[in-house]
Design an enzyme around this catalytic site. Sequence first.
Site, short mmCIF file in Angstrom:
data_model
loop_
_atom_site.label_atom_id
_atom_site.label_comp_id
_atom_site.label_asym_id
_atom_site.label_seq_id
_atom_site.Cartn_x
_atom_site.Cartn_y
_atom_site.Cartn_z
N ASP A 230 33.08 27.92 62.80
CA ASP A 230 31.78 27.18 63.01
C ASP A 230 31.02 27.76 62.58
O ASP A 230 29.50 27.42 62.83
CB ASP A 230 31.76 27.14 64.63
N HIS B 26 30.39 32.87 67.67
CA HIS B 26 30.12 33.38 68.77
C HIS B 26 30.86 34.62 69.07
O HIS B 26 32.19 34.67 68.55
CB HIS B 26 30.78 32.32 69.84
N HIS C 98 37.19 34.09 73.90
CA HIS C 98 36.23 34.42 75.26
C HIS C 98 37.07 34.73 76.20
O HIS C 98 36.12 35.12 77.19
CB HIS C 98 35.23 33.07 75.06
#
Length: 361
Positions: free
Chosen positions: A298, A211, A173
């Site tokens: 995840d 994500h 990120h």
Amino acid sequence: MKTLHNPEHALHAPTHEFYRGRLVPAFEIPARADFIAQALRGSAHAAAATADGFEPVREFGLAPIARVHGSAYLEFIQGAWTEWQAAAAASGVEGDPGAAFPVVWPVPGLRRDRPPANFAGRLGLYAMDSGTPLTAGSWAAAYRGAQATLSGLALLRAGERSAYVLTRPPGHHAGADFFGGYCFINNAAVAAQAALDGGAQRVAVLDVDYHHGNGTQAIFHDRADVYFASLHGDPMTEYPFYLGHADERGEGAGLGHNLNLPLAAGSPVADWFAALEQALAALGDYDPEVLIVSLGVDTYAGDPISHFGLQRPDFHALGARLAAFGRPTLLVQEGGYATAAIGHNVRAVLDGFDHLPLAPA
């Protein structure tokens, strides 16, 4: 598979974070890496002649990191904890001020070209969200993680077929000049750039974290020498929200070298593997010399902040499929917050890659 371990990851040890507007116990904690290390020790993946069984981490310095991240940002992150302590003391806080969190951001319409002298203003300038605690050891842990990642890349350049880097905080990120999503240095991007600087012409980054790797995409969005492919939760409902849509295909020279495959929260596992095949087909057409995998687990059914349904045998199948891609492969740890299960899931990926049977949980 040879594995490397960031020995200083635990220096970054937040206790709390903001999650959907509430202060909650931190999800990204040292136990994540500790459980993975525990699962790997005694296996074929931790058989180096070192005390802990992991390959030694070499020192490459700041220069490879500065090839990806801006100098002003790096200067800020390195000194942020000292600044935060001084700011807290000046406002009357005695003792440990706790982790630093941003409270204000330069949204569109505000200026970014005049970094404030005030620490709170500068923190918001370089932060993506309020959910990433900046602690006393954030820089040291992130810096050492980049060194571990570069050490893994060096193993590939020396002839190894694959390597796995166990590190935290994660990285995908983090952008060129901002941190967020628990990430401070973008390890996958640092490795990709270092591979190019070492002579590679085409590098692929495959992000399988739940994500979207917004930082990695942003760093390479206008370049053709790195192909970024990601399968992830649909940003219409899932973090990081503002990047990761299917119509983002790259810009300029990078047009056609960015592939996003967003999936609705709760999508069947079969849909996830279909997206994986689509990503690998695109990467196969690109024909990279090196594959870097942002390995988030995840996507696990029991993850507390994600919404896919993979089980341990699915991670084994993922590893086997990555091996079948047939390129030198560097796997770098990203997310995975079901702490007790994370070690078993990561080991399943590595076992699958190395054609080993699924180990008992």
